[in-house]
Design a protein around this motif. Structure first.
Motif, PDB file in Angstrom:
ATOM      1  N   ASP A 199      46.479  31.341  36.891  1.00 48.11           N
ATOM      2  CA  ASP A 199      45.305  31.882  37.622  1.00 48.11           C
ATOM      3  C   ASP A 199      45.229  31.135  38.974  1.00 48.11           C
ATOM      4  OD1 ASP A 199      43.014  33.331  37.467  1.00 48.11           O
ATOM      5  OD2 ASP A 199      41.702  31.456  37.693  1.00 48.11           O
ATOM      6  N   ARG A 247      43.178  33.696  41.352  1.00 42.61           N
ATOM      7  CA  ARG A 247      41.846  33.560  41.920  1.00 42.61           C
ATOM      8  C   ARG A 247      41.684  33.413  43.378  1.00 42.61           C
ATOM      9  NH1 ARG A 247      39.693  36.437  38.693  1.00 42.61           N
ATOM     10  NH2 ARG A 247      41.061  35.396  37.046  1.00 42.61           N
ATOM     11  N   HIS A 274      44.771  28.475  26.738  1.00 40.05           N
ATOM     12  CA  HIS A 274      45.095  29.490  27.853  1.00 40.05           C
ATOM     13  C   HIS A 274      46.100  29.017  28.861  1.00 40.05           C
ATOM     14  CE1 HIS A 274      42.367  27.873  30.788  1.00 40.05           C
ATOM     15  NE2 HIS A 274      41.435  27.950  29.953  1.00 40.05           N
ATOM     16  N   TYR A 320      45.774  28.097  31.517  1.00 40.29           N
ATOM     17  CA  TYR A 320      45.324  28.802  33.067  1.00 40.29           C
ATOM     18  C   TYR A 320      46.213  30.117  33.103  1.00 40.29           C
ATOM     19  CZ  TYR A 320      43.264  24.478  34.658  1.00 40.29           C
ATOM     20  OH  TYR A 320      42.292  23.373  34.609  1.00 40.29           O
ATOM     21  N   TRP A 327      44.922  33.019  32.473  1.00 37.90           N
ATOM     22  CA  TRP A 327      43.700  33.422  32.328  1.00 37.90           C
ATOM     23  C   TRP A 327      43.757  34.966  32.089  1.00 37.90           C
ATOM     24  CZ3 TRP A 327      39.389  31.092  30.878  1.00 37.90           C
ATOM     25  CH2 TRP A 327      38.256  31.785  30.638  1.00 37.90           C
ATOM     26  N   GLU A 328      44.303  35.960  32.967  1.00 44.08           N
ATOM     27  CA  GLU A 328      44.333  37.316  32.878  1.00 44.08           C
ATOM     28  C   GLU A 328      45.316  37.431  31.602  1.00 44.08           C
ATOM     29  OE1 GLU A 328      42.668  39.457  34.379  1.00 44.08           O
ATOM     30  OE2 GLU A 328      41.724  37.969  35.770  1.00 44.08           O
ATOM     31  N   THR A 373      46.432  35.891  28.669  1.00 41.87           N
ATOM     32  CA  THR A 373      45.640  35.634  27.573  1.00 41.87           C
ATOM     33  C   THR A 373      44.744  36.678  27.287  1.00 41.87           C
ATOM     34  OG1 THR A 373      44.599  33.761  28.479  1.00 41.87           O
ATOM     35  CG2 THR A 373      46.176  33.150  27.214  1.00 41.87           C
ATOM     36  N   SER A 374      44.130  37.018  28.255  1.00 44.59           N
ATOM     37  CA  SER A 374      43.075  38.075  27.866  1.00 44.59           C
ATOM     38  C   SER A 374      43.507  39.535  27.519  1.00 44.59           C
ATOM     39  CB  SER A 374      42.205  38.379  29.292  1.00 44.59           C
ATOM     40  OG  SER A 374      41.161  39.523  28.883  1.00 44.59           O
ATOM     41  N   ARG A 416      42.617  34.951  24.936  1.00 49.34           N
ATOM     42  CA  ARG A 416      41.767  34.033  25.511  1.00 49.34           C
ATOM     43  C   ARG A 416      40.483  33.464  24.900  1.00 49.34           C
ATOM     44  NH1 ARG A 416      39.940  36.282  31.176  1.00 49.34           N
ATOM     45  NH2 ARG A 416      38.155  36.976  30.188  1.00 49.34           N
ATOM     46  N   ASP A 417      39.767  34.255  24.220  1.00 42.71           N
ATOM     47  CA  ASP A 417      38.306  34.022  23.956  1.00 42.71           C
ATOM     48  C   ASP A 417      38.489  33.493  22.122  1.00 42.71           C
ATOM     49  OD1 ASP A 417      37.351  35.054  26.111  1.00 42.71           O
ATOM     50  OD2 ASP A 417      36.958  36.846  25.497  1.00 42.71           O
TER      51      ASP A 417
END
Length: 412
Positions: free
Chosen positions: A126, A130, A368, A370, A372-373, A375-376, A381-382
């Protein structure tokens, strides 16, 4: 301490000797958390302590302690340049790469406007996402996304043909995923970016510790790396062509240096840590390949090639062992990757697996990390992410064996 270094004499990497150089390894723990930060060899520790013992002042003074600080700065820039194939006068130093990416996002983003476009990847940490997203939002620019194949973990370079255009201002991409290890075809991606006049920002934080680096061959206008990922202290660097840096005007104090690369560096540098960075690069240059003299850059290329060969051989054992265990799911199977595994064990949360291994003296990360994208995109991720185990040059077969034994206890 294990003497099984996995290579026959003369293969270029004496891992038993390498391990002996790291005081932290004497605690008997299997440090498989190198993707989050490595341990430091005695030479780095002594270099930092020695800088303090000698006495250092701020740069620009008329006394020896100031001269010593200036020499530490120059030495660090030269060392980082040798490591990644840059020029010392193009090495920007900072607290960490996340801070530096924010710095450059502010500088580059100030020139963007509505309708301009940037291209990011779902593969990235990330830190290389970000800051650019926020800069684009401030400028009214459009963010386009390069997607990851969730099964293979690959970032296909061909998709960039449809993502790039005349309004593309920046392409940011990682040289290696910090959870899957995926090494995308960065040179192909940056060539496409340059063909439309865009700049390229390559996150080399996870790639640099695992093999030879040539930032120019990768087509990186900016190449980011973190010393604490390759046995140095906590410090970040961005390497660019000095001529490119000359065209950029960051916000700065009125009386702070205006030359390149100093204009990008806020506040006073941690001079003793810079000594540690130089020592870490020298340590890497000594790991393998021909012994003795020769330019440090050449020794680094040989050493890091030996590191890559060694790590990949040991990684094959780790992967084969995990694949053989019931209930273990490995994520990603890219053609080119660093020695980094991301996995789950059925019936156990990733944090529980990490805790179980920690109690057995095996350090790994979960979550995750970091990514972030990514793991989604993987659907993780969740739900707690997964477990990450990564190899670096000081790991050995006993470390891998202990990891596999600990996971087998849960998978049984």
């Amino acid at each position: 301490m294990s003497t099984d270094h996995g290579l026959a004499p003369g293969d270029g990497l004496d891992v038993a000797g390498v391990r002996a150089a790291y005081p932290a390894l004497r605690d008997g723990v299997a440090y498989l958390d190198g993707a989050a930060g490595t341990q430091t060899p005695e030479a780095v520790i002594e270099a930092i302590a020695g800088a303090y013992r000698a006495g250092i002042g701020n740069v620009g003074g008329a006394f020896p302690a100031s001269d010593r600080a200036g020499a530490l700065v120059d030495g660090c820039r030269a060392a980082v340049a040798d490591l990644v194939g840059g020029r010392p006068e193009g090495v920007v130093l900072g607290a960490n790469t996340t801070t530096l990416i924010h710095r450059f996002a502010g500088v580059l983003g100030a020139a963007w406007g509505p309708g301009d476009e940037i291209v990011l990847s779902r593969l990235d940490h990330d830190a290389n996402v970000r800051p650019w997203v926020r800069a684009a939002e401030r400028a009214g620019a459009v963010v386009r996304w390069a997607e990851v194949d969730p099964v293979s973990g690959e970032l296909p370079a061909g998709q960039y043909d449809a993502l790039l255009g005349a309004r593309t201002r920046l392409v940011a991409v990682t040289a290696a995923s910090n959870i899957l290890g995926t090494r995308p075809d960065v040179a192909a991606i940056t060539a496409k970016a340059h063909a439309v006049g865009a700049l390229t920002y390559v996150d080399g934080v996870h790639a640099t510790p695992h093999g030879p680096v040539d930032a120019a061959a990768l087509g990186a206008d900016f190449y980011a790396t973190s010393a604490y990922k390759w046995s140095g202290p906590h410090l970040g660097a961005v390497v660019a062509d000095p001529a490119l840096l000359e065209t950029l005007r960051p916000d700065k104090l009125a009386c702070s240096p205006d030359g390149v690369p100093e204009r990008f560096e806020t506040g006073t540098l941690p001079f003793a840590d810079l000594a540690g960075v130089t020592a870490a690069v020298d340590h890497l240059a000594s790991l393998g390949g021909p012994r003795g003299g020769g330019p440090r850059r050449e020794r680094l290329l040989a050493s890091m090639a030996a590191v890559e060969t060694y790590e990949q051989g040991l990684f094959a054992t780790l992967l084969d062992g995990l694949r053989a265990l019931p209930g273990v799911t490995l994520y990603g199977d890219p053609a080119h990757r660093t020695a980094t595994a991301y996995f789950r064990v059925a019936g156990h949360t990733p944090s529980a697996v990490a805790g179980h291994l920690a109690r057995r003296g095996v350090n790994v990360w979960s979550g995750h990390n970091y990514a972030w994208e990514l793991t989604s995109s993987l659907g993780l991720r969740d739900t707690g992410g997964a477990v990450r185990a990564g190899l670096v040059h000081y790991n050995d077969a006993s470390d891998v064996g202990r990891l596999l034994a600990g996971v087998a206890e849960l998978a049984a």
